[in-house]
Write a protein that holds these residues in place. Sequence first.
Motif, PDB file in Angstrom:
ATOM      1  N   LYS A 166       8.316  -0.906   2.948  1.00  0.00           N
ATOM      2  CA  LYS A 166       8.745   0.488   2.753  1.00  0.00           C
ATOM      3  C   LYS A 166       8.112   1.392   3.809  1.00  0.00           C
ATOM      4  O   LYS A 166       7.117   1.051   4.433  1.00  0.00           O
ATOM      5  CB  LYS A 166       8.342   0.965   1.361  1.00  0.00           C
ATOM      6  CG  LYS A 166       9.036   0.225   0.246  1.00  0.00           C
ATOM      7  CD  LYS A 166       9.136   1.101  -0.964  1.00  0.00           C
ATOM      8  CE  LYS A 166       9.824   0.436  -2.125  1.00  0.00           C
ATOM      9  NZ  LYS A 166      11.199   0.086  -1.908  1.00  0.00           N
ATOM     10  N   LYS A 167       8.711   2.551   3.970  1.00  0.00           N
ATOM     11  CA  LYS A 167       8.121   3.592   4.812  1.00  0.00           C
ATOM     12  C   LYS A 167       7.195   4.401   3.907  1.00  0.00           C
ATOM     13  O   LYS A 167       7.607   4.860   2.845  1.00  0.00           O
ATOM     14  CB  LYS A 167       9.209   4.475   5.406  1.00  0.00           C
ATOM     15  CG  LYS A 167      10.085   3.720   6.369  1.00  0.00           C
ATOM     16  CD  LYS A 167      11.234   4.568   6.858  1.00  0.00           C
ATOM     17  CE  LYS A 167      12.162   3.722   7.711  1.00  0.00           C
ATOM     18  NZ  LYS A 167      13.434   4.382   7.951  1.00  0.00           N
ATOM     19  N   VAL A 168       5.951   4.546   4.324  1.00  0.00           N
ATOM     20  CA  VAL A 168       4.941   5.246   3.531  1.00  0.00           C
ATOM     21  C   VAL A 168       4.584   6.552   4.223  1.00  0.00           C
ATOM     22  O   VAL A 168       4.313   6.571   5.429  1.00  0.00           O
ATOM     23  CB  VAL A 168       3.677   4.382   3.367  1.00  0.00           C
ATOM     24  CG1 VAL A 168       2.568   5.162   2.682  1.00  0.00           C
ATOM     25  CG2 VAL A 168       3.991   3.107   2.597  1.00  0.00           C
ATOM     26  N   ILE A 169       4.559   7.618   3.444  1.00  0.00           N
ATOM     27  CA  ILE A 169       4.091   8.898   3.949  1.00  0.00           C
ATOM     28  C   ILE A 169       2.753   9.175   3.274  1.00  0.00           C
ATOM     29  O   ILE A 169       2.702   9.437   2.071  1.00  0.00           O
ATOM     30  CB  ILE A 169       5.089  10.034   3.664  1.00  0.00           C
ATOM     31  CG1 ILE A 169       6.425   9.712   4.317  1.00  0.00           C
ATOM     32  CG2 ILE A 169       4.532  11.358   4.173  1.00  0.00           C
ATOM     33  CD1 ILE A 169       7.567  10.550   3.848  1.00  0.00           C
ATOM     34  N   ALA A 202      -3.760  -3.207   0.266  1.00  0.00           N
ATOM     35  CA  ALA A 202      -3.858  -3.908  -1.023  1.00  0.00           C
ATOM     36  C   ALA A 202      -2.529  -3.863  -1.776  1.00  0.00           C
ATOM     37  O   ALA A 202      -2.317  -4.646  -2.706  1.00  0.00           O
ATOM     38  CB  ALA A 202      -4.961  -3.293  -1.876  1.00  0.00           C
ATOM     39  N   TYR A 203      -1.637  -2.974  -1.389  1.00  0.00           N
ATOM     40  CA  TYR A 203      -0.353  -2.807  -2.073  1.00  0.00           C
ATOM     41  C   TYR A 203       0.819  -3.380  -1.287  1.00  0.00           C
ATOM     42  O   TYR A 203       1.968  -3.188  -1.647  1.00  0.00           O
ATOM     43  CB  TYR A 203      -0.119  -1.323  -2.372  1.00  0.00           C
ATOM     44  CG  TYR A 203      -1.128  -0.807  -3.358  1.00  0.00           C
ATOM     45  CD1 TYR A 203      -0.914  -0.925  -4.724  1.00  0.00           C
ATOM     46  CD2 TYR A 203      -2.319  -0.254  -2.926  1.00  0.00           C
ATOM     47  CE1 TYR A 203      -1.850  -0.494  -5.637  1.00  0.00           C
ATOM     48  CE2 TYR A 203      -3.263   0.186  -3.831  1.00  0.00           C
ATOM     49  CZ  TYR A 203      -3.025   0.062  -5.176  1.00  0.00           C
ATOM     50  OH  TYR A 203      -3.962   0.488  -6.084  1.00  0.00           O
ATOM     51  N   GLY A 204       0.530  -4.072  -0.202  1.00  0.00           N
ATOM     52  CA  GLY A 204       1.581  -4.663   0.606  1.00  0.00           C
ATOM     53  C   GLY A 204       1.512  -4.154   2.034  1.00  0.00           C
ATOM     54  O   GLY A 204       0.703  -3.289   2.362  1.00  0.00           O
ATOM     55  N   ARG A 205       2.377  -4.709   2.861  1.00  0.00           N
ATOM     56  CA  ARG A 205       2.422  -4.311   4.263  1.00  0.00           C
ATOM     57  C   ARG A 205       3.638  -3.415   4.472  1.00  0.00           C
ATOM     58  O   ARG A 205       4.780  -3.872   4.417  1.00  0.00           O
ATOM     59  CB  ARG A 205       2.490  -5.532   5.164  1.00  0.00           C
ATOM     60  CG  ARG A 205       2.345  -5.176   6.621  1.00  0.00           C
ATOM     61  CD  ARG A 205       2.170  -6.379   7.489  1.00  0.00           C
ATOM     62  NE  ARG A 205       3.204  -7.375   7.180  1.00  0.00           N
ATOM     63  CZ  ARG A 205       3.311  -8.528   7.798  1.00  0.00           C
ATOM     64  NH1 ARG A 205       2.468  -8.858   8.739  1.00  0.00           N
ATOM     65  NH2 ARG A 205       4.263  -9.372   7.474  1.00  0.00           N
ATOM     66  N   PRO A 206       3.411  -2.137   4.718  1.00  0.00           N
ATOM     67  CA  PRO A 206       4.542  -1.218   4.896  1.00  0.00           C
ATOM     68  C   PRO A 206       5.269  -1.449   6.219  1.00  0.00           C
ATOM     69  O   PRO A 206       4.697  -1.978   7.171  1.00  0.00           O
ATOM     70  CB  PRO A 206       3.893   0.163   4.872  1.00  0.00           C
ATOM     71  CG  PRO A 206       2.475  -0.057   5.226  1.00  0.00           C
ATOM     72  CD  PRO A 206       2.124  -1.458   4.819  1.00  0.00           C
ATOM     73  N   GLU A 207       6.525  -1.027   6.235  1.00  0.00           N
ATOM     74  CA  GLU A 207       7.298  -1.077   7.473  1.00  0.00           C
ATOM     75  C   GLU A 207       6.758  -0.058   8.470  1.00  0.00           C
ATOM     76  O   GLU A 207       6.657  -0.310   9.664  1.00  0.00           O
ATOM     77  CB  GLU A 207       8.766  -0.769   7.177  1.00  0.00           C
ATOM     78  CG  GLU A 207       9.643  -0.661   8.399  1.00  0.00           C
ATOM     79  CD  GLU A 207      11.051  -0.189   8.066  1.00  0.00           C
ATOM     80  OE1 GLU A 207      11.587   0.615   8.847  1.00  0.00           O
ATOM     81  OE2 GLU A 207      11.613  -0.614   7.041  1.00  0.00           O
ATOM     82  N   LYS A 208       6.393   1.122   7.951  1.00  0.00           N
ATOM     83  CA  LYS A 208       5.935   2.218   8.802  1.00  0.00           C
ATOM     84  C   LYS A 208       5.049   3.135   7.961  1.00  0.00           C
ATOM     85  O   LYS A 208       5.284   3.299   6.769  1.00  0.00           O
ATOM     86  CB  LYS A 208       7.139   2.997   9.325  1.00  0.00           C
ATOM     87  CG  LYS A 208       6.813   4.131  10.255  1.00  0.00           C
ATOM     88  CD  LYS A 208       8.076   4.809  10.760  1.00  0.00           C
ATOM     89  CE  LYS A 208       7.721   5.875  11.777  1.00  0.00           C
ATOM     90  NZ  LYS A 208       8.905   6.527  12.304  1.00  0.00           N
ATOM     91  N   VAL A 209       4.048   3.735   8.588  1.00  0.00           N
ATOM     92  CA  VAL A 209       3.197   4.712   7.908  1.00  0.00           C
ATOM     93  C   VAL A 209       3.221   5.996   8.721  1.00  0.00           C
ATOM     94  O   VAL A 209       3.005   5.983   9.939  1.00  0.00           O
ATOM     95  CB  VAL A 209       1.737   4.218   7.763  1.00  0.00           C
ATOM     96  CG1 VAL A 209       0.875   5.286   7.100  1.00  0.00           C
ATOM     97  CG2 VAL A 209       1.676   2.917   6.973  1.00  0.00           C
ATOM     98  N   GLU A 210       3.502   7.095   8.041  1.00  0.00           N
ATOM     99  CA  GLU A 210       3.466   8.420   8.658  1.00  0.00           C
ATOM    100  C   GLU A 210       2.424   9.251   7.938  1.00  0.00           C
ATOM    101  O   GLU A 210       2.076   8.966   6.792  1.00  0.00           O
ATOM    102  CB  GLU A 210       4.834   9.100   8.572  1.00  0.00           C
ATOM    103  CG  GLU A 210       5.909   8.398   9.363  1.00  0.00           C
ATOM    104  CD  GLU A 210       7.264   9.076   9.241  1.00  0.00           C
ATOM    105  OE1 GLU A 210       8.076   8.858  10.148  1.00  0.00           O
ATOM    106  OE2 GLU A 210       7.513   9.802   8.258  1.00  0.00           O
ATOM    107  N   LEU A 211       1.948  10.293   8.584  1.00  0.00           N
ATOM    108  CA  LEU A 211       0.913  11.149   8.016  1.00  0.00           C
ATOM    109  C   LEU A 211       1.398  12.585   7.930  1.00  0.00           C
ATOM    110  O   LEU A 211       1.884  13.142   8.919  1.00  0.00           O
ATOM    111  CB  LEU A 211      -0.352  11.071   8.884  1.00  0.00           C
ATOM    112  CG  LEU A 211      -1.520  11.962   8.485  1.00  0.00           C
ATOM    113  CD1 LEU A 211      -2.006  11.644   7.067  1.00  0.00           C
ATOM    114  CD2 LEU A 211      -2.659  11.823   9.490  1.00  0.00           C
TER     115      LEU A 211
END
Length: 182
Positions: free
Chosen positions: A97-100, A121-130
């Motif tokens: 998932k994409k995580v913000i 710990a919750y998985g490997r995201p597709e993308k992380v944004e801040l």
Amino acid sequence: MQKKTLLDGQKIQITIKRLCHQLIENHDDFANTVLIGIQPRGIFLADRIHQELQIILKNKKILKGNLDITFFRDDFRRKDGLVTASSNSIDFIIEGKKVILIDDVLWTGRTIRAALDALLAYGRPEKVELLVLIDRRFSRHLPIEPDYIGHQVDSLNSQQVKVTWASEGSEDKVILISENNK
């Protein structure tokens, strides 16, 4: 001590709406995107962003969680006394998932580094944004930059940025606190 108001009341609400519209522009219907508020202070902004997105997108289901980073920080053993962690509340997998990531103030970047470690710990995201409400530019210890910025401020290391929220029983306000020079 000098205090300067950076944002308050209506300006904060306008900023939150602008940030939400930027998120919608990049994430459309949030089918593959989740919001994660960083404990302790980022959860208030994450709640407000989530509420506003629900209004704009007509109650579309948007996943939101809270992430505690206490034991992922590089300085947690340096504090005097017993360290108390907040609770995590992420009841979904972020794999693919994409995580913000959402926090109130970005200063050195160390909190964000800890959040990235804790997030795995919750998985490997597709993308992380801040997304941050306040970006204290020019004070990074790590090469971390926000994707979504409410307000930028140039501040000295001796200054403090304090964010208060109406949901905490205070008022929506961001102030810059400076010590008086004698």
